[in-house]
Design an enzyme around this catalytic site. Structure first.
Site, short mmCIF file in Angstrom:
data_model
loop_
_atom_site.label_atom_id
_atom_site.label_comp_id
_atom_site.label_asym_id
_atom_site.label_seq_id
_atom_site.Cartn_x
_atom_site.Cartn_y
_atom_site.Cartn_z
N ARG A 44 -32.86 -17.95 43.23
CA ARG A 44 -31.32 -18.75 42.82
C ARG A 44 -30.88 -17.77 41.83
NH1 ARG A 44 -32.53 -18.98 38.12
NH2 ARG A 44 -30.71 -20.18 38.10
N GLY A 45 -29.68 -17.83 41.52
CA GLY A 45 -29.18 -17.25 40.34
C GLY A 45 -28.04 -16.02 41.28
N ALA A 46 -26.92 -15.88 40.84
CA ALA A 46 -25.95 -15.30 41.56
C ALA A 46 -26.40 -13.92 41.85
CB ALA A 46 -24.55 -15.22 41.03
N ARG A 87 -25.67 -19.74 50.68
CA ARG A 87 -24.91 -20.46 49.67
C ARG A 87 -23.57 -19.94 49.52
NH1 ARG A 87 -28.43 -21.25 44.31
NH2 ARG A 87 -26.98 -23.20 44.41
N ASP A 235 -21.12 -17.90 38.94
CA ASP A 235 -21.41 -17.59 40.36
C ASP A 235 -20.42 -16.96 41.17
OD1 ASP A 235 -23.68 -19.31 39.55
OD2 ASP A 235 -24.13 -18.89 41.70
N ASN A 245 -19.40 -22.13 37.59
CA ASN A 245 -21.04 -21.97 37.21
C ASN A 245 -21.58 -23.42 37.29
OD1 ASN A 245 -23.21 -20.31 35.84
ND2 ASN A 245 -23.05 -21.69 34.25
N LYS A 246 -22.87 -23.26 37.16
CA LYS A 246 -23.74 -24.59 37.22
C LYS A 246 -22.91 -25.73 36.99
CE LYS A 246 -26.76 -24.84 39.16
NZ LYS A 246 -26.54 -25.26 40.62
O1 MRU Z 1 -28.05 -23.02 41.33
P1 MRU Z 1 -28.43 -21.92 40.74
O2 MRU Z 1 -29.58 -22.27 40.10
O3 MRU Z 1 -28.47 -20.73 41.57
O4 MRU Z 1 -27.28 -21.54 39.79
C1 MRU Z 1 -27.24 -20.50 38.87
C2 MRU Z 1 -26.37 -20.58 37.93
O5 MRU Z 1 -25.65 -21.38 37.67
C3 MRU Z 1 -26.26 -19.31 36.95
O6 MRU Z 1 -25.61 -19.55 35.69
C4 MRU Z 1 -25.49 -18.20 37.57
O7 MRU Z 1 -26.07 -17.84 38.79
C5 MRU Z 1 -25.15 -17.14 36.97
S1 MRU Z 1 -26.56 -16.28 36.10
C6 MRU Z 1 -27.48 -15.03 36.65
#
Ligand code: MRU
Length: 358
Positions: A44-46, A87, A235, A245-246
């Protein structure tokens, strides 16, 4: 150690669902499995999702039974659709699969094996670029973090959220490399606790001073002068600078502005979607009820409690002091500064690709 990599004709990754308890390398040898690893958040993480998507395309080419170029391209288009659907919010995923598909379409050879080889080379290049981009972005961002700063950070944006080094946490790592004395307030980040499970793990391994806080504590810390700067990743960033973002990021940015605290979004240009004029057009992923009803495997609400679980929110650009990219810190008006950064980054990718040509 990279978060995601290619080895033995498989896509391998740190299984982030098991951290911090167990460190396990998961491996996937089929495109639908790679898509599931993204959907179930083993990765996970963009930017990490983007690199995984690129390796997924390389895997699709390697495994294709096609004997003609047209049949291979058809297989790759199907693989792209499968991966992209995993996703919806992180644009890095479709950015990466589009890049790999475009390369396949542009490869002059009609030999299936040549195209498959070119895709793997491109996926490896994309992963290497991610690390280089994150380091540049980290040092660009470190320039706006004062020595001695107390930094409030949301979710996980570290090495685990990328191929290596991280986005917003990359800024923290760059500050550490520069010898700045910093301290990080780590939002736990309900419901999946990426802050508690992953960011705390990364910062403690790096010996960076930190405290884990309940998400609800952030407003109190900001109002009482204990936060100097708020940083987070994204993201997807729309052309006008609105940043998805999250979930929970938006209210941090609003409370920060109310308290005169600078807010920086740290995102590579691959996260910037110039096709979308503003943030209301960004698709927001909804995830399963169990993520909210449970903490880990433990039920914390009645079993059939109705749940609404949006995984991301959008912070309107007016709450952002700047957007840190690998091409520098973009300031308002973001439509113009992001466009310049995007053009510079695309030119850099093209130059690197030409340098790889035999
Ligand atoms: O749902 P996730 O854990 O994939 O969400 C990740 C985030 O919200 C990060 O802040 C985002 O991907 C940017 S950081 C590399």
């Amino acid at each position: 150690m990279r978060t995601v990599f290619w080895e033995d004709n498989k896509v391998k990754m740190i299984d982030q669902r098991l951290l911090p308890g167990e460190f396990v390398i998961a491996e996937f040898g089929a495109v639908h499995e790679v898509a599931r690893s993204i959907r179930d958040m083993a990765v996970r993480g963009a930017p990490a999702i983007g690199a995984t998507g690129a390796y997924g395309m390389a895997l699709a080419a390697q495994q294709s039974q096609a004997t003609t170029r047209d049949d291979l391209l058809a297989d790759l288009r199907r693989a792209k659709a499968t991966l992209d659907a995993a996703r919806p919010t992180a644009v890095n995923l479709s950015w990466a699969t589009t890049r790999l598909l475009a390369l396949a379409e542009a490869t002059p050879s009609r030999e299936v094996t040549d195209i498959a080889h070119a895709l793997l080379t491109e996926a490896e290049a994309l992963a290497d670029e991610d690390v280089a981009i994150n380091r540049r972005m980290g040092f660009n961002g470190a320039a706006v973090i004062p020595d001695g700063a107390h930094i409030l950070h949301h979710c996980n944006t570290g090495a685990l959220a990328t191929v290596d080094f991280g986005t917003a946490l990359g800024v923290v790592f760059a500050c550490q490399e520069q010898g700045k004395k910093i301290h990080v307030w780590v939002d736990e980040t309900r419901p999946r606790l990426q802050g508690a499970r992953l960011t705390a793990w990364e910062l403690m391994r790096a010996e960076i001073p930190m405290h884990l806080i309940a998400d609800n504590a952030a407003g109190h810390l900001m109002r009482t002068g204990q936060v100097d700067v708020v940083i987070f990743g994204a993201d997807r960033v729309a052309a006008n600078g609105d940043a998805a973002n999250k979930i929970g990021t938006y209210k941090l940015a609003v409370v920060a502005k109310e308290n005169g605290i600078p807010v920086y979004c740290v995102a590579p240009t691959s996260t910037v979607d110039m096709e979308l004029a503003h943030g209301d057009l960004i698709p927001i992923e909804e995830r399963g009820a169990e993520e909210v009803r449970q903490v880990g495997d433990e039920l914390i609400a009645p079993a059939d409690t109705p749940v609404y679980n949006p995984a991301f929110d959008v912070t309107p650009h007016r709450y952002l002091t700047g957007i840190v990219t690998e091409e520098g810190v973009c300031y308002p008006p973001f439509t113009e500064s992001l466009r310049r950064a995007k053009v510079a980054a695309e030119a850099r990718i093209e130059t690197a690709r030409q340098a790889r040509q035999p």
